[in-house]
Design an enzyme around this catalytic site. Sequence first.
Site, PDB file in Angstrom:
ATOM      1  CE  LYS A  42      -0.221  -0.123   5.036  1.00 42.09           C
ATOM      2  NZ  LYS A  42      -0.942  -0.688   6.185  1.00 42.09           N
ATOM      3  CE1 TYR A 272      11.452  31.979   3.494  1.00 49.78           C
ATOM      4  CE2 TYR A 272      11.709  29.597   3.309  1.00 49.78           C
ATOM      5  CZ  TYR A 272      11.334  30.825   2.765  1.00 49.78           C
ATOM      6  OH  TYR A 272      10.850  30.864   1.491  1.00 49.78           O
TER       7      TYR A 272
HETATM    8  C1  LIG Z   1      -0.215  -1.723   6.836  1.00 46.90           C
HETATM    9  C2  LIG Z   1      -0.807  -3.005   7.276  1.00 46.90           C
HETATM   10  C3  LIG Z   1      -0.012  -4.141   7.499  1.00 46.90           C
HETATM   11  C4  LIG Z   1       1.500  -4.112   7.458  1.00 46.90           C
HETATM   12  O1  LIG Z   1       1.997  -3.535   8.647  1.00 46.90           O
HETATM   13  P1  LIG Z   1       3.589  -3.520   8.927  1.00 46.90           P
HETATM   14  O2  LIG Z   1       3.718  -3.046  10.308  1.00 46.90           O
HETATM   15  O3  LIG Z   1       4.157  -2.571   7.922  1.00 46.90           O
HETATM   16  O4  LIG Z   1       4.069  -4.900   8.693  1.00 46.90           O
HETATM   17  C5  LIG Z   1      -0.653  -5.335   7.789  1.00 46.90           C
HETATM   18  N1  LIG Z   1      -1.992  -5.402   7.883  1.00 46.90           N
HETATM   19  C6  LIG Z   1      -2.791  -4.313   7.699  1.00 46.90           C
HETATM   20  C7  LIG Z   1      -4.269  -4.465   7.832  1.00 46.90           C
HETATM   21  C8  LIG Z   1      -2.229  -3.088   7.401  1.00 46.90           C
HETATM   22  O5  LIG Z   1      -3.011  -2.026   7.236  1.00 46.90           O
END
Ligand SMILES: *Cc1c(COP(=O)(O)O)cnc(C)c1O
Length: 384
Positions: A42, A272
């Site tokens: 994702k 800045y």
């Molecule tokens: C993002 C996510 C993961 C992965 O989590 P990590 O800590 O990066 O391994 C797994 N399950 C769900 C439902 C997620 O949203």
Amino acid sequence: MPDELRGQRPTWAEIDLEHLEHNCRSIRRHIGVTTQMMAVVKADAYGHGAVAVSRRLQAIGVEWLAVALPEEGAALRDAGITAPILCLGGFWNDQADLLLQRRLTPVVYELNLVEELDAAAKMRRQSADYHLKVDSGMGRLGVPLEQLASFLSEVRKFTHVRMDGVLSHLASADLENHDPQTSRQGRVFEQAVRQIRAAGFQPRYRHLANSAATHAKPETWMEIVRPGAILYGLREDVLQPGGIDLRLEPVLALKSVIEQLKSVPKGSALGYGASFRTSRESRIATLPIGYHDGYPRALSNLGTVLVRGRRAPVVGRISMDLTLVDVTDIEGVRLGDEVTLIGQDGDQVILAEELARLSGTISYEIVCRISPRVPRLVRKTDAA
Ligand SMILES: *Cc1c(COP(=O)(O)O)cnc(C)c1O
């Protein structure tokens, strides 16, 4: 500066797919062959570039990919990814048909989603799989245990869908002193699965484990594990300390070059708000990277970068497109020198975890906020 960047600003992220593959194989050895891997890609594979990452993971036999949005899944299909894809965040209005069209499996947690999926499947005269998310104690997405019975009795009415998986998400598997919560979530999940099976559903997959649980909680593995962060080599703020060493390698490096180099007198105000004033005659380098690129403004007067294998401190406020560093102590520094903001140069290493610690966040946010303005270059191996 890499050749691909001719005609562009020389600020880039380098993606090492060999390290990705190494991490993936290491996780695979750890979980064994009876548990499948669902690689979480994702948010553009946590900022690493979902297409290149997914292609490599698919090529080395990862069984599943997971995205947050159906749009992310559709983009992977456009790029020719054929592996099963789970959409962790469910879906929104009018996306049910897209799911079927692109062979994306949604997570569902509300009846209206099942209803929409069922209607879209019926229109297409086919059956649609989904994974049911149970809220085992995270309090975010998922059917709460208390509502599961009524959910199941309603879901039964939809004949064009099939519950192929059940999942839940752990809130604190990375925190040692939260082990009781993790165990409690495990028990709630087991109870939910029992209830689901007793109601006559036969989901093939149960999955619960994120990176931290994949590392340290074998009892959560079941049919599928869902690691994200550890695939990308993030670990310090991802895993509990101790346990097996997966020998993870960071996959992403963030680089730029010195765009301007100048000598300024003692007492010069920089950036800045004039938040930095030189205490000596100094050599100051300007870098074409700023907070819009994802280099956090919170690192102003705090961060360091690597130039010629040595650390150079960030001086003054980081601005939207530019950052200043003090290179007075670095011998031989020249205009156009490569600068490493995340990654290794000589024997010095800056991890995303270090930037996270200094800027009050987690490594996940550091890598996934590297903006689309920064090209992702797949690192060529020595052999290539
Ligand atoms: C993002 C996510 C993961 C992965 O989590 P990590 O800590 O990066 O391994 C797994 N399950 C769900 C439902 C997620 O949203």
